[in-house]
Design an enzyme around this catalytic site. Structure first.
Site: not given
Length: 201
Positions: A11, A34, A37
């Site tokens: 990812s 993050r 993601h």
């Protein structure tokens, strides 16, 4: 340190093939990546408002095991590697909400305030009213991750957070949510743990 799962690694590889955030400061980049993601939403690159010094305060707080308070159970449930205070399911919370005519999330913040003390990290992923309550309580936070979602009051509450002078991470738009708050927190926790491992070695 927990090994990164192959799906997570892939990812991140895909994300980084589509956008280059290497010019961002390290903590801002870690948080932004993050969140992207977790949400698959590249708009957060321009929507997030990150303060590198505030994020560094958050990392330092985690390294000294500072209390962490969540506005709702969904935020608390997303954090499995660190203890989280969330009072929204307490019977006292419901009574306080009725008596004071405030939302459950605001009541949960009010209850947690006395328990947490100064230097805590506050996570708001759901309720703008919780963010308003944090600002009205005159807490002395290490960091406020304020990313409530919704069409009623969310953007205004985040704007007020940025104007408050509190060390904060927020976003401009009406979007946000528990997953965003959890992603931001987990990014900082990962960095804090890596720093601690490096210092110990």
């Amino acid at each position: 340190m927990t090994e990164v799962h192959p799906i997570e690694a892939e990812s991140y590889r895909i994300m980084r093939s589509r956008i280059d955030l290497s010019a961002q400061p390290p903590l801002t980049r870690a948080v932004t990546e993050r969140i992207i993601h977790a949400t698959a939403d590249f708009d957060y690159v321009t929507d997030l408002v990150c303060d590198e010094m505030a994020l560094a305060r958050g990392v330092s707080a985690l390294r000294r095991d500072a209390p962490v308070i969540a506005d709702v159970a969904m935020v608390a449930a997303g954090i499995t590697a660190y203890p989280v205070i969330c009072r929204i399911d307490d019977s006292l919370c419901a009574r306080l909400a009725r008596t004071a005519n405030i939302t459950l999330s605001a009541a949960a913040v009010r209850l947690a305030h006395g328990e947490a003390g100064p230097g805590a990290i506050w996570l708001v992923g759901c309720a703008p009213t919780a963010l308003v309550e944090i600002m009205s309580r005159q807490v002395e936070p290490a960091l406020v991750i304020g990313v409530p979602v919704g069409f009623v009051g969310a953007a205004a509450a985040k704007d007020s957070l940025r104007a408050s002078g509190l060390p904060a991470l927020s976003n401009i738009s009406e979007k946000g949510g528990s997953a965003v708050a959890v992603a931001a927190f987990n990014a900082l926790l990962r960095i804090a743990r890596k720093q601690a491992e490096k210092d110990a070695s």
